[in-house]
Design a protein around this motif. Structure first.
Motif, PDB file in Angstrom:
ATOM      1  N   ASN A 189       0.812  -1.214   0.000  1.00 15.91           N
ATOM      2  CA  ASN A 189       0.000   0.000   0.000  1.00 15.91           C
ATOM      3  C   ASN A 189       0.849   1.269   0.000  1.00 15.91           C
ATOM      4  OD1 ASN A 189      -2.446  -1.505   0.071  1.00 15.91           O
ATOM      5  ND2 ASN A 189      -2.169  -1.779   2.282  1.00 15.91           N
ATOM      6  N   GLN A 190       2.002   1.180  -0.610  1.00 23.49           N
ATOM      7  CA  GLN A 190       2.836   2.332  -0.911  1.00 23.49           C
ATOM      8  C   GLN A 190       3.027   2.351  -2.420  1.00 23.49           C
ATOM      9  OE1 GLN A 190       4.820   4.590   1.507  1.00 23.49           O
ATOM     10  NE2 GLN A 190       2.919   4.027   2.519  1.00 23.49           N
ATOM     11  N   ALA A 191       2.920   3.529  -3.019  1.00 24.97           N
ATOM     12  CA  ALA A 191       2.915   3.613  -4.478  1.00 24.97           C
ATOM     13  C   ALA A 191       4.198   3.081  -5.100  1.00 24.97           C
ATOM     14  CB  ALA A 191       2.678   5.060  -4.915  1.00 24.97           C
ATOM     15  N   GLY A 192       5.328   3.332  -4.457  1.00 30.05           N
ATOM     16  CA  GLY A 192       6.585   2.848  -5.011  1.00 30.05           C
ATOM     17  C   GLY A 192       6.670   1.338  -5.026  1.00 30.05           C
ATOM     18  N   SER A 193       6.377   0.721  -3.889  1.00 31.94           N
ATOM     19  CA  SER A 193       6.418  -0.737  -3.791  1.00 31.94           C
ATOM     20  C   SER A 193       5.398  -1.380  -4.713  1.00 31.94           C
ATOM     21  CB  SER A 193       6.165  -1.170  -2.341  1.00 31.94           C
ATOM     22  OG  SER A 193       6.141  -2.575  -2.233  1.00 31.94           O
ATOM     23  N   ASP A 194       4.204  -0.808  -4.799  1.00 34.05           N
ATOM     24  CA  ASP A 194       3.166  -1.375  -5.661  1.00 34.05           C
ATOM     25  C   ASP A 194       3.541  -1.269  -7.135  1.00 34.05           C
ATOM     26  OD1 ASP A 194       1.705  -1.998  -3.441  1.00 34.05           O
ATOM     27  OD2 ASP A 194       0.092  -0.557  -3.782  1.00 34.05           O
ATOM     28  N   SER A 195       4.162  -0.155  -7.538  1.00 32.42           N
ATOM     29  CA  SER A 195       4.568  -0.035  -8.945  1.00 32.42           C
ATOM     30  C   SER A 195       5.687  -1.020  -9.269  1.00 32.42           C
ATOM     31  CB  SER A 195       5.008   1.397  -9.258  1.00 32.42           C
ATOM     32  OG  SER A 195       6.258   1.712  -8.688  1.00 32.42           O
ATOM     33  N   LEU A 196       6.589  -1.232  -8.326  1.00 32.95           N
ATOM     34  CA  LEU A 196       7.656  -2.207  -8.529  1.00 32.95           C
ATOM     35  C   LEU A 196       7.098  -3.620  -8.621  1.00 32.95           C
ATOM     36  CD1 LEU A 196      10.593  -3.044  -8.725  1.00 32.95           C
ATOM     37  CD2 LEU A 196      10.798  -2.767  -6.247  1.00 32.95           C
ATOM     38  N   LEU A 197       6.133  -3.948  -7.770  1.00 35.86           N
ATOM     39  CA  LEU A 197       5.508  -5.264  -7.822  1.00 35.86           C
ATOM     40  C   LEU A 197       4.756  -5.456  -9.139  1.00 35.86           C
ATOM     41  CD1 LEU A 197       5.103  -7.860  -6.170  1.00 35.86           C
ATOM     42  CD2 LEU A 197       2.993  -6.854  -5.264  1.00 35.86           C
ATOM     43  N   ALA A 198       4.088  -4.403  -9.615  1.00 36.77           N
ATOM     44  CA  ALA A 198       3.389  -4.487 -10.900  1.00 36.77           C
ATOM     45  C   ALA A 198       4.360  -4.755 -12.042  1.00 36.77           C
ATOM     46  CB  ALA A 198       2.602  -3.204 -11.159  1.00 36.77           C
ATOM     47  N   ALA A 199       5.534  -4.116 -12.005  1.00 34.29           N
ATOM     48  CA  ALA A 199       6.542  -4.347 -13.041  1.00 34.29           C
ATOM     49  C   ALA A 199       7.062  -5.781 -12.996  1.00 34.29           C
ATOM     50  CB  ALA A 199       7.708  -3.364 -12.873  1.00 34.29           C
ATOM     51  N   LEU A 200       7.380  -6.275 -11.807  1.00 32.20           N
ATOM     52  CA  LEU A 200       7.848  -7.655 -11.659  1.00 32.20           C
ATOM     53  C   LEU A 200       6.788  -8.643 -12.143  1.00 32.20           C
ATOM     54  CD1 LEU A 200       9.462  -7.314  -8.113  1.00 32.20           C
ATOM     55  CD2 LEU A 200      10.697  -7.739 -10.251  1.00 32.20           C
TER      56      LEU A 200
END
Length: 321
Positions: free
Chosen positions: A206-217
């Motif tokens: 629920n942090q935008a940075g971590s979520d965007s990284l997870l979406a990329a992976l």
């Protein structure tokens, strides 16, 4: 894996330079926004479920501000920049004016939306056919993002909105659309899908940075498993917005679909304290219900024009439920 960089007003300039330098090689951009949730729903008869969901997103984009924007860069093979791959932009909030607010650092060190928009427009991240966006269940994300960049309200017509979106972001892939259309996974959420495929999250949920990284992976894992090439038929299709699974009861014109009940709905702690207010659109007569946030003074109760117009007039509270 490179660390996630937190970006506040003091280091905005230097971090945007780093992004510009990396963008020539790493032109796949995973995007995630942290949003307060839905606080308004339109009431009326709609031509389609897509129309209803767009109007819901549009009025919420008028009423609310973005908390964080997360951006992760990769190349066309899923490789990440070595020095840093992910930037988490923390936007400015005035806690005395907003209907919902995050921690106090956003008031003191947060990035002003106008400054953020100016840096984004000159970064090469938008208005470029060379940049391809990756996302997960991101209809609201790009609507709010476009509202920040344009500095104006979103178009009343959803057709005009998608035309405008294609100019700012020529290519957007919503991974949830791809997965659901191909019936590859059952999980409804980003985290659940990542867990199903054995992908480990980096950073807090629920942090935008971590979520965007997870979406990329997740995107490149799905690409490896099921898609040797990315199909453009899914470009600009957003789960729960203009890509909606058939409702069980087509006679139900409320359009409360499974997409709304998953990971982009009002947080549970807010739902528990809902009270109703009405919102009317000046331009097109759209009427909406709006639950004020629990635990905060409702600005409407003291001043029905505390947040506007520009697009919507807000009446006083009409009672709890």
């Amino acid at each position: 894996m490179a660390r996630i960089r937190d970006v506040w007003a003091p280091n905005l300039d230097s971090e945007m330079r780093a992004i510009r330098n990396a963008l020539d090689t790493y032109a796949y951009v995973a995007l995630d926004l942290e949003l307060p949730g839905d606080v308004a729903r339109p009431i009326g008869t709609w031509s389609s479920a897509s129309d209803f969901h767009y109007q819901t997103m549009r009025c919420n984009a008028e009423l609310l501000k973005v908390i964080q924007v997360g951006i992760t860069l990769t190349d066309e093979e899923g490789n990440f920049p070595e020095e840093a791959s992910t930037w988490q932009f923390n936007l400015k909030w005035n806690i005395s004016e907003e209907m919902y607010y995050p921690e106090h650092r956003h008031e003191e060190f947060g990035i002003h939306p106008n400054d953020f928009a100016e840096f984004m427009i000159t970064s090469g991240l938008v208005l470029s056919k060379d940049v391809k966006y990756i996302s997960y269940h991101s209809g609201y994300d790009f609507g709010f993002f476009l509202s920040i960049l344009s500095g104006t309200g979103l178009p009343v017509s959803d057709a005009e909105y998608y035309d405008l979106l294609s100019i700012w972001f020529p290519t957007i892939y919503d991974l949830k659309v791809i997965l659901r259309a191909g019936r590859h996974v059952r999980s409804a959420t980003l985290q659940g899908t990542a867990d199903d495929l054995g992908i480990q999250r980096i950073g807090p949920a629920n942090q935008a940075g971590s979520d965007s990284l997870l979406a990329a992976l997740l995107f490149w894992k799905v690409h490896e498993l099921w898609f040797t090439s990315i199909n453009d038929e899914h470009n600009h299709k957003f789960f729960g917005l203009n890509f909606i699974l058939p409702a069980q009861n087509e006679a139900d014109r409320s359009y409360s679909t499974a997409a709304e009940r998953e990971d982009r709905t009002i947080p549970r702690d807010i739902q528990n304290g809902l009270a109703a207010a009405t919102v009317a659109a000046q331009n097109n007569g759209v009427t909406m219900t709006m639950p004020p946030m629990q635990g905060l003074q409702n600005p409407l109760s003291a001043n029905p024009y505390a947040l506007g117009p520009p697009q919507y007039m807000r009446s006083s509270l009409v009672g709890g439920r």
